[in-house]
Design an enzyme around this catalytic site. Structure first.
Site, PDB file in Angstrom:
ATOM      1  N   SER A 194       0.824  -1.199   0.000  1.00 12.90           N
ATOM      2  CA  SER A 194       0.000   0.000   0.000  1.00 12.90           C
ATOM      3  C   SER A 194       0.870   1.267   0.000  1.00 12.90           C
ATOM      4  O   SER A 194       1.666   1.462  -0.910  1.00 12.90           O
ATOM      5  CB  SER A 194      -0.963  -0.038   1.190  1.00 12.90           C
ATOM      6  OG  SER A 194      -1.952   0.964   1.086  1.00 12.90           O
ATOM      7  N   ASP A 231      -8.426  -2.975  -7.113  1.00 14.87           N
ATOM      8  CA  ASP A 231      -7.824  -2.707  -5.809  1.00 14.87           C
ATOM      9  C   ASP A 231      -8.886  -2.153  -4.853  1.00 14.87           C
ATOM     10  O   ASP A 231      -9.481  -1.101  -5.104  1.00 14.87           O
ATOM     11  CB  ASP A 231      -6.684  -1.711  -5.983  1.00 14.87           C
ATOM     12  CG  ASP A 231      -5.898  -1.475  -4.709  1.00 14.87           C
ATOM     13  OD1 ASP A 231      -6.495  -0.942  -3.742  1.00 14.87           O
ATOM     14  OD2 ASP A 231      -4.712  -1.817  -4.667  1.00 14.87           O
ATOM     15  N   HIS A 289      -6.387  -5.897  -1.581  1.00 19.49           N
ATOM     16  CA  HIS A 289      -5.391  -4.847  -1.373  1.00 19.49           C
ATOM     17  C   HIS A 289      -4.289  -5.428  -0.488  1.00 19.49           C
ATOM     18  O   HIS A 289      -4.539  -5.760   0.669  1.00 19.49           O
ATOM     19  CB  HIS A 289      -6.030  -3.629  -0.704  1.00 19.49           C
ATOM     20  CG  HIS A 289      -5.128  -2.448  -0.570  1.00 19.49           C
ATOM     21  ND1 HIS A 289      -4.666  -1.728  -1.656  1.00 19.49           N
ATOM     22  CD2 HIS A 289      -4.593  -1.851   0.530  1.00 19.49           C
ATOM     23  CE1 HIS A 289      -3.895  -0.741  -1.238  1.00 19.49           C
ATOM     24  NE2 HIS A 289      -3.837  -0.796   0.091  1.00 19.49           N
TER      25      HIS A 289
END
Length: 397
Positions: A174, A270, A337
């Site tokens: 991330s 995502d 994610h």
């Protein structure tokens, strides 16, 4: 009541033991106290930190440096909110954290990196390690020093043996995945000339696109991040010489200029980007997207059509990444994610695959130049191997 609490405690203990036996292990925290004198500190002024699991056997001179994720803060208010949490202070970080997935130390679960020196760098600056503002406002005591933290942590790791690295991989999830892109060439530059050094970005390829109302929400947000943290001077000059600095927070605008081999691991749908870029809360005041954002299977046909449009935009943004033999790509059609940190998605009996290749194998083959893996999945819902994320009603993005 007591029996119920006891059963809950026993169940939690059993789950922990199963996890440790099958998938992971715990690693102690290390505080970089020497960073304080350099002003390389978390938002609250505390020292940066990381967790290090020493390498063994043939992996003693190999280093995997994984950067923690956790979004960004874009103004005084949001940075103050982070300041008293693990994302803004090492005083609030757990003393031990579990290592699994790409950080696992068992060959069965992590065949190419299991015996390397494995580091998880904690994220406490809110700028993907790009900020550097000298002045500290005494009213807030906020320190915007992410770039200094990056350098201080790297110097500490070099002193602990990374200066002798034969193989090195900078990875992250991330906001940490964005860090691994932004600092990829910097990472290569601090290592010996003969080191095989590469970078892996997991769920860090954030794209520049308008939300469902047509507003440029993420562009404005990243501009505030860069302005608040004074990040411009620490973003790749090959990008800032051409574009407004905040535009260089979008990988699509700067990956072409990265010289170090880079692997992009990302879900085409995502879940963070769907929930925060495509449909941020301000773009959905009536909650029309509420259940769809929680679970992709709850999306209506028109919503799925919009999400297919997001996938198209994402793939277009990837077009500039290129297909040279040094680049790698694993783009699956999952609502997910971060897929490298969890064992179930990194490598397990039912982990996601592309053309029968699990993520761990794809990344390992690319790193060691066995196969140049560059695959993009078919559109949702074609991939039955996905571990699609389902969020709770009160979960945050």
């Amino acid at each position: 009541m007591v029996d119920a609490e006891l059963r809950t405690w026993i169940y939690a203990l059993i789950c922990l033991l199963i996890f440790l036996k099958a998938e992971g292990y715990f690693v102690d925290i290390t505080y970089v106290e020497s960073a304080l004198a350099k002003g390389a500190v978390c938002l609250d002024g505390s020292p940066p930190a990381y967790h290090l699991s020493p390498g063994f056997g043939s992996g003693v001179n190999n280093w995997l440096v994984h950067i923690e994720g956790g979004g960004w803060c874009n103004n005084v208010t949001t940075c103050l909110a982070r300041k008293n949490s693990r994302l803004g202070s090492s005083r609030h970080m757990a003393k031990q954290i579990a290592f699994s997935g790409i950080l696992n130390n068992r060959q069965t679960f992590n065949p190419d990196f299991y015996n390397w020196n494995k580091v998880k760098v904690r994220y406490c600056d809110g700028s993907s390690f790009t900020g550097d503002v000298e002045r500290v406002n005494p009213a807030t005591n906020l320190h915007y020093r992410g770039a200094r933290v990056w350098l201080a942590v790297m110097e500490d790791l070099l002193a602990k043996g990374m200066s002798k690295a034969k193989n090195a991989l900078l990875s992250g999830c991330s906001a940490g995945g964005l860090t691994s892109i932004l600092h990829c060439d910097n990472f290569r530059a601090i290592l010996p000339l003969g080191t095989r050094a590469k970078c892996l970005s997991d769920a860090g390829y954030f794209i520049d696109m308008k939300d469902v109302t047509g507003a440029e929400h993420i562009k404005a947000f990243f501009n505030d991040v860069v302005t608040t943290h004074g990040s411009a001077q620490n973003l790749p000059s090959s990008c800032t010489s051409r574009l407004t600095p905040s535009m260089c927070f979008f990988p699509q605008n700067m990956v072409q200029q990265i010289h170090t081999p880079l692997f992009i691991l990302n879900a085409a749908y995502d879940s963070w980007q769907i929930r925060n870029i495509l449909v941020p809360g301000v773009a959905d005041p009536h909650g029309t997207w509420h259940y769809c954002k929680l679970d992709i299977q709850q999306c209506s046909s028109p919503q799925l059509q919009i999400m297919q449009g997001f996938r198209t935009e994402f793939l277009n943004a990837l077009a500039g990444f290129g297909r040279s033999s040094s680049t790698g790509m694993f783009i699956n059609s999952c609502y997910a994610h971060c897929q490298s940190e969890m064992q179930e998605t990194w490598l397990s009996s039912d982990s996601p695959v592309l053309e029968k290749m699990p993520i761990a194998k794809a990344v390992g083959d690319w790193f060691y130049d066995r196969i140049a893996f560059q695959k993009i999945d078919c559109p949702y819902p074609c991939d039955s191997t996905c571990h699609n994320r389902i969020f709770g009603d009160n979960s945050e993005a």
